[in-house]
Design a protein around this motif. Structure first.
Motif: not given
Length: 351
Positions: A65-76, A81-84, A91-93, A135-138
């Motif tokens: 599965g390299h094509e997907f969307s969703g909701v941030v659950s947790a971050v380091g 730039h992201l939050k739950p 981007d899988p690459n 994170a850089e791929q999200v």
């Protein structure tokens, strides 16, 4: 609290098996890692090639599965730039960030990164309830774009890179698309959005030709035999641009003969590594033909988001595109429908 285990679809290369499993929930993210609760995950033609053993992937069992969307659950702790709760597409690459290719802006050609390190091929991917990625791929999804649309960001980002590679494409160009799977449908949609009308789509499967008609582009949708008949009636008949979305080498070889002087071919569909085509260097010389290949999606995710915004429901309606959604437990049914060509694309609806 997240679950201790989750549903996932795993491919075992050594056993040549795809199985629905209970996998451990991703461990707590560190540094710049992000855990995404997957909402939608697409099945790509490359996934089918992987399952058939025709495309390389990790030797150990891997969640595809390299094509997907969703909701941030947790971050380091280093992610800023992201939050739950944020809606995202992945981007899988990525590249290694050290080699000359990466520093030259061509991370998609990196021998360590790029297609050699793709999430969902070499790392556990999005055919699961949760997935941990860098994170850089999200990429955060704008509020007016749905997660249902955002799952198409990865294939559209590849098409965006292809568009940049073959540009300019003057409006009025005669264009031939080989293959009416989801990639052919998306290329047709983008061309129509950009004002192109002189487009022919060649597809052997009747079911896929009918699906392409749902896009209401009024493009000519014909069989490969009908395509040959065009040239048989008029030896001078040709097109300015061929976009191969089939990954079928014999079709590409035949299409080379249909390109008008000064024309181009875009090799977009992924073939088997063993596939070969024969080319006449003299024809290339006489007609000044150009063959351009496209490899994934360097720095084109923002462009894909822009296209999704512009395309909207007119072009990205699942029914019009021939997309059907399935649960993870229906993976066998989804794969079978894709192989039969009764649908253009299958997408797992997970959340």
């Amino acid at each position: 609290m997240p679950p201790h285990t989750m549903e996932a679809i795993q491919f075992d290369r050594k056993k040549e098996q795809i199985l629905l499993i209970k996998a451990p929930y991703p461990i707590k993210p560190i540094k710049n890692e992000v855990i995404v609760e997957v909402a939608y995950a697409g099945i790509c033609g490359t996934d089918l090639h992987i399952a058939e053993g025709a495309f390389p992937c990790r030797d150990d069992p891997v969640i595809l599965g390299h094509e997907f969307s969703g909701v941030v659950s947790a971050v380091g702790p280093e992610v800023t730039h992201l939050k739950p709760g944020d809606h995202v597409a992945v981007d899988p690459n990525s590249g290694c960030h050290y080699c000359e290719l990466c520093h030259g802006g061509n991370y998609h050609l990196c021998k360590v990164g790029g297609i050699n390190n793709t999430v969902g091929i070499w790392k556990d991917g999005g055919w699961a309830q949760y997935c941990k990625v860098a994170a850089e791929q999200v990429h955060k999804v704008p509020h007016h774009i749905t997660l249902e649309q955002a799952v198409l960001a990865e294939p559209l980002s590849c098409i965006s890179h292809g568009w940049d590679r073959i540009a300019p494409i003057p409006v009025g160009s005669r264009i031939l698309i080989l293959g009416a799977g989801i990639i052919g449908n998306l290329w047709a949609s983008v061309l129509h959005l950009q004002g192109h009308r002189r487009v022919i789509v060649s597809e052997p499967q009747e079911a896929r030709r009918k699906l392409m008609m749902n896009l209401e582009t009024n493009f000519d949708i014909i069989t490969p035999d009908e395509l040959k008949a065009h040239r048989a009636k008029d030896p001078s008949w040709g097109v300015d641009l061929v976009i191969d979305c089939s990954g079928y080498a014999p079709a590409m070889e035949e299409a080379l003969l249909l390109i008008s002087p000064g024309g181009k071919m875009c090799i977009f569909g992924v073939t088997s590594p063993q596939a070969r085509i024969s080319i006449s260097p003299f024809q290339m010389y006489m007609d000044e033909l150009t063959i351009i290949a496209v490899n994934i999606n360097p720095f084109s995710f923002p462009k894909a988001m822009g296209w999704i915004d512009a395309m909207g429901s007119r072009y990205l309606d699942y029914g019009h595109l021939g997309i059907k959604t399935y649960t993870l437990s229906q993976y066998k049914e989804a794969l079978e429908a894709l192989k039969k060509g009764s649908i253009a694309k299958a997408i797992f609806k997970i959340k």
